[in-house]
Design a protein around this motif. Structure first.
Motif, PDB file in Angstrom:
ATOM      1  N   LEU A 235     -12.235  34.676  21.194  1.00  0.00           N
ATOM      2  CA  LEU A 235     -12.877  33.990  20.071  1.00  0.00           C
ATOM      3  C   LEU A 235     -14.273  33.523  20.471  1.00  0.00           C
ATOM      4  CD1 LEU A 235     -12.722  32.628  17.247  1.00  0.00           C
ATOM      5  CD2 LEU A 235     -11.775  30.605  18.401  1.00  0.00           C
ATOM      6  N   HIS A 236     -15.282  33.862  19.647  1.00  0.00           N
ATOM      7  CA  HIS A 236     -16.635  33.419  19.932  1.00  0.00           C
ATOM      8  C   HIS A 236     -17.461  33.359  18.648  1.00  0.00           C
ATOM      9  CE1 HIS A 236     -16.917  37.839  20.009  1.00  0.00           C
ATOM     10  NE2 HIS A 236     -18.191  37.687  19.655  1.00  0.00           N
ATOM     11  N   GLU A 237     -18.496  32.516  18.673  1.00  0.00           N
ATOM     12  CA  GLU A 237     -19.389  32.367  17.533  1.00  0.00           C
ATOM     13  C   GLU A 237     -20.429  33.482  17.515  1.00  0.00           C
ATOM     14  OE1 GLU A 237     -21.284  28.591  17.595  1.00  0.00           O
ATOM     15  OE2 GLU A 237     -19.409  27.468  17.751  1.00  0.00           O
ATOM     16  N   VAL A 238     -20.749  33.957  16.316  1.00  0.00           N
ATOM     17  CA  VAL A 238     -21.820  34.921  16.127  1.00  0.00           C
ATOM     18  C   VAL A 238     -23.041  34.238  15.515  1.00  0.00           C
ATOM     19  CG1 VAL A 238     -22.513  37.027  14.925  1.00  0.00           C
ATOM     20  CG2 VAL A 238     -20.199  36.826  15.862  1.00  0.00           C
ATOM     21  N   TYR A 239     -22.788  33.335  14.577  1.00  0.00           N
ATOM     22  CA  TYR A 239     -23.891  32.671  13.874  1.00  0.00           C
ATOM     23  C   TYR A 239     -23.386  31.345  13.327  1.00  0.00           C
ATOM     24  CZ  TYR A 239     -27.877  31.971  10.754  1.00  0.00           C
ATOM     25  OH  TYR A 239     -28.995  31.464  10.133  1.00  0.00           O
ATOM     26  N   LYS A 240     -24.239  30.320  13.302  1.00  0.00           N
ATOM     27  CA  LYS A 240     -23.868  29.047  12.695  1.00  0.00           C
ATOM     28  C   LYS A 240     -25.008  28.525  11.830  1.00  0.00           C
ATOM     29  CE  LYS A 240     -24.944  26.313  16.870  1.00  0.00           C
ATOM     30  NZ  LYS A 240     -24.352  25.395  17.859  1.00  0.00           N
ATOM     31  N   PHE A 241     -24.628  27.806  10.789  1.00  0.00           N
ATOM     32  CA  PHE A 241     -25.575  27.310   9.800  1.00  0.00           C
ATOM     33  C   PHE A 241     -25.123  25.912   9.406  1.00  0.00           C
ATOM     34  CE2 PHE A 241     -27.199  26.715   5.492  1.00  0.00           C
ATOM     35  CZ  PHE A 241     -28.497  27.218   5.584  1.00  0.00           C
ATOM     36  N   PRO A 242     -26.021  24.908   9.390  1.00  0.00           N
ATOM     37  CA  PRO A 242     -25.605  23.543   9.061  1.00  0.00           C
ATOM     38  C   PRO A 242     -24.940  23.457   7.696  1.00  0.00           C
ATOM     39  CG  PRO A 242     -27.837  23.558   9.943  1.00  0.00           C
ATOM     40  CD  PRO A 242     -27.455  24.999   9.692  1.00  0.00           C
ATOM     41  N   TYR A 243     -23.848  22.719   7.632  1.00  0.00           N
ATOM     42  CA  TYR A 243     -23.153  22.535   6.359  1.00  0.00           C
ATOM     43  C   TYR A 243     -23.954  21.608   5.459  1.00  0.00           C
ATOM     44  CZ  TYR A 243     -19.854  20.918   2.866  1.00  0.00           C
ATOM     45  OH  TYR A 243     -19.266  20.593   1.673  1.00  0.00           O
ATOM     46  N   GLU A 244     -24.129  22.010   4.206  1.00  0.00           N
ATOM     47  CA  GLU A 244     -24.757  21.182   3.191  1.00  0.00           C
ATOM     48  C   GLU A 244     -23.931  21.312   1.915  1.00  0.00           C
ATOM     49  OE1 GLU A 244     -28.883  22.130   2.610  1.00  0.00           O
ATOM     50  OE2 GLU A 244     -29.214  22.493   4.746  1.00  0.00           O
ATOM     51  N   PRO A 245     -23.860  20.249   1.092  1.00  0.00           N
ATOM     52  CA  PRO A 245     -23.098  20.349  -0.164  1.00  0.00           C
ATOM     53  C   PRO A 245     -23.601  21.499  -1.035  1.00  0.00           C
ATOM     54  CG  PRO A 245     -23.682  18.074   0.299  1.00  0.00           C
ATOM     55  CD  PRO A 245     -24.428  18.912   1.301  1.00  0.00           C
ATOM     56  N   TYR A 246     -22.674  22.245  -1.583  1.00  0.00           N
ATOM     57  CA  TYR A 246     -22.932  23.335  -2.523  1.00  0.00           C
ATOM     58  C   TYR A 246     -23.640  24.537  -1.876  1.00  0.00           C
ATOM     59  CZ  TYR A 246     -22.014  19.359  -5.558  1.00  0.00           C
ATOM     60  OH  TYR A 246     -21.458  18.250  -6.122  1.00  0.00           O
ATOM     61  N   THR A 247     -23.738  24.565  -0.571  1.00  0.00           N
ATOM     62  CA  THR A 247     -24.261  25.745   0.112  1.00  0.00           C
ATOM     63  C   THR A 247     -23.295  26.122   1.221  1.00  0.00           C
ATOM     64  OG1 THR A 247     -25.541  24.506   1.756  1.00  0.00           O
ATOM     65  CG2 THR A 247     -26.648  25.070  -0.321  1.00  0.00           C
ATOM     66  N   ALA A 248     -23.247  27.373   1.550  1.00  0.00           N
ATOM     67  CA  ALA A 248     -22.312  27.812   2.577  1.00  0.00           C
ATOM     68  C   ALA A 248     -22.692  29.192   3.064  1.00  0.00           C
ATOM     69  CB  ALA A 248     -20.882  27.842   2.015  1.00  0.00           C
ATOM     70  N   VAL A 249     -22.272  29.493   4.279  1.00  0.00           N
ATOM     71  CA  VAL A 249     -22.277  30.866   4.744  1.00  0.00           C
ATOM     72  C   VAL A 249     -20.988  31.502   4.217  1.00  0.00           C
ATOM     73  CG1 VAL A 249     -22.121  32.351   6.766  1.00  0.00           C
ATOM     74  CG2 VAL A 249     -23.645  30.384   6.783  1.00  0.00           C
ATOM     75  N   MET A 250     -21.097  32.674   3.591  1.00  0.00           N
ATOM     76  CA  MET A 250     -19.943  33.243   2.899  1.00  0.00           C
ATOM     77  C   MET A 250     -19.779  34.727   3.202  1.00  0.00           C
ATOM     78  SD  MET A 250     -20.569  31.512  -0.873  1.00  0.00           S
ATOM     79  CE  MET A 250     -19.122  32.306  -1.570  1.00  0.00           C
ATOM     80  N   ASN A 251     -18.544  35.174   3.112  1.00  0.00           N
ATOM     81  CA  ASN A 251     -18.183  36.590   3.017  1.00  0.00           C
ATOM     82  C   ASN A 251     -18.718  37.499   4.123  1.00  0.00           C
ATOM     83  OD1 ASN A 251     -16.757  36.519   0.352  1.00  0.00           O
ATOM     84  ND2 ASN A 251     -18.756  35.753  -0.291  1.00  0.00           N
ATOM     85  N   PRO A 252     -18.486  37.191   5.399  1.00  0.00           N
ATOM     86  CA  PRO A 252     -18.909  38.142   6.434  1.00  0.00           C
ATOM     87  C   PRO A 252     -18.091  39.423   6.373  1.00  0.00           C
ATOM     88  CG  PRO A 252     -17.567  36.410   7.402  1.00  0.00           C
ATOM     89  CD  PRO A 252     -17.817  36.011   5.972  1.00  0.00           C
ATOM     90  N   ARG A 253     -18.762  40.562   6.510  1.00  0.00           N
ATOM     91  CA  ARG A 253     -18.092  41.868   6.518  1.00  0.00           C
ATOM     92  C   ARG A 253     -18.688  42.741   7.619  1.00  0.00           C
ATOM     93  NH1 ARG A 253     -15.607  43.872   1.503  1.00  0.00           N
ATOM     94  NH2 ARG A 253     -15.095  42.050   0.264  1.00  0.00           N
ATOM     95  N   PHE A 254     -17.818  43.391   8.379  1.00  0.00           N
ATOM     96  CA  PHE A 254     -18.276  44.363   9.357  1.00  0.00           C
ATOM     97  C   PHE A 254     -18.861  45.591   8.659  1.00  0.00           C
ATOM     98  CE2 PHE A 254     -15.274  42.481  12.546  1.00  0.00           C
ATOM     99  CZ  PHE A 254     -16.192  42.325  13.584  1.00  0.00           C
ATOM    100  N   SER A 255     -19.881  46.190   9.275  1.00  0.00           N
ATOM    101  CA  SER A 255     -20.350  47.499   8.842  1.00  0.00           C
ATOM    102  C   SER A 255     -19.312  48.547   9.263  1.00  0.00           C
ATOM    103  CB  SER A 255     -21.707  47.822   9.485  1.00  0.00           C
ATOM    104  OG  SER A 255     -21.594  47.839  10.905  1.00  0.00           O
ATOM    105  N   PRO A 256     -19.357  49.743   8.671  1.00  0.00           N
ATOM    106  CA  PRO A 256     -18.363  50.769   9.025  1.00  0.00           C
ATOM    107  C   PRO A 256     -18.320  51.099  10.519  1.00  0.00           C
ATOM    108  CG  PRO A 256     -19.475  51.377   7.005  1.00  0.00           C
ATOM    109  CD  PRO A 256     -20.187  50.167   7.525  1.00  0.00           C
TER     110      PRO A 256
END
Length: 302
Positions: A235-256
């Motif tokens: 388990l490891h982090e790839v990217y982090k973004f500060p949490y703010e109300p009504y905003t989020a990092v969403m829906n990560p998907r691997f490329s083929p």
């Protein structure tokens, strides 16, 4: 004013930069949903990374609650049946110009559907009486089955296929957020990992070789994109973004090819949600879509 100018300059660099190593070989189309400001219009669009051409594939005035694209270009998506029926959700399948409803259940709210690798099955999250569960349905609309309960209450589980016979999903077990798998042949559940330092685990994607899972998590005041091996190790982090109300990092998907990840996050100075791309090792962040009067949410590759 100076801060805005700096962010605009950074965004221009991201959009104009030359391809990073390995990117030129990635010919896959990117699909994403866009929500227009101050209207009820949601759209599903395709983006050709080679020439930047954007094509609108579907429009909905009744909302979109996740979608996915199969290898033959079929699209599965959830939406309300009408503007007056916003407390109900149906599951639809689009093949070419033909759209059919494959699930219309009075007491089940389906969302975040995902195709199996062969396109014959679909898993999705179903909400019923404040209870979230993972369901399976054949792509022709037959055989809807609940396969695993996620949690009672506010937590919403997410799922995706790691193979034609195995579904990976997020759930709470013994009071802990984490990932589990369900084998359709043996009808057995296996715990992959307990995420002890996270209080949410969402939006899953498994690499095409079935070896890695990428997901969005929350830890402290950080939105995290993390990767873990299918056996629960590494388990490891790839990217982090500060949490703010009504905003989020969403829906990560691997490329083929598993080398890149696309996801949605707010981009300054517009603060609109845009589709971004990053290498699986966390380097080479790039904004893929152009900021306009829409928020971009779910994204997928084909």
């Amino acid at each position: 004013m100076k801060k805005n100018a700096v962010w605009i300059a950074i965004l221009v660099i991201f959009l104009a930069r030359p391809p990073y190593e390995g990117e030129a070989a990635e010919k896959s189309m990117i699909y994403y949903s866009a929500e227009e400001f101050d209207t009820t219009m949601d759209t599903i669009k395709s983006l050709d990374p080679e020439n930047g051409k954007v094509t609108t594939l579907f429009e909905s005035k009744t909302g979109l609650f996740g979608f996915d694209v199969s290898g033959d270009g079929s699209i599965v998506f959830s939406t309300c049946p009408s503007e007056k029926q916003n407390d109900k959700c149906i599951l639809n399948l689009k093949k070419g110009s033909n759209i059919v409803t494959i699930l219309d259940h009075e007491n089940l709210f389906p969302s975040d559907a995902r195709f199996s690798p062969d396109g014959k099955k679909i898993c999705f999250t179903g909400m019923s009486n404040f209870r979230a569960s993972i369901y399976l349905i054949n792509s022709d609309g037959t055989g809807v089955t609940m396969i695993a309960e996620c949690c009672l209450g506010g937590f919403k589980g997410f799922s995706c296929f790691s193979s034609n016979d195995t579904i990976v999903f997020s759930c709470i077990r013994k009071g802990r957020f984490g990932l589990s798998s369900y084998n359709l042949k043996t009808t057995s559940e296996t715990r992959i990992i307990d995420l002890q330092d996270m209080y949410s685990c969402e939006y899953l994607s498994v690499s095409a070789d079935g070896r890695e899972i990428v997901f969005k998590g929350l830890s402290g005041k950080q939105n995290l994109i993390s990767i873990v091996q299918i056996d629960g190790t590494g388990l490891h982090e790839v990217y982090k973004f500060p949490y703010e109300p009504y905003t989020a990092v969403m829906n990560p998907r691997f490329s083929p090819d598993g080398k890149c990840i696309i996801f949605s996050m707010p981009v300054k100075p517009s603060r609109t949600m845009e589709i971004c791309r990053i290498k699986a090792d966390g380097s080479g962040l790039q904004v893929v879509t152009t900021p306009d009067k829409t928020h971009k949410h779910t994204a997928a590759w084909l």
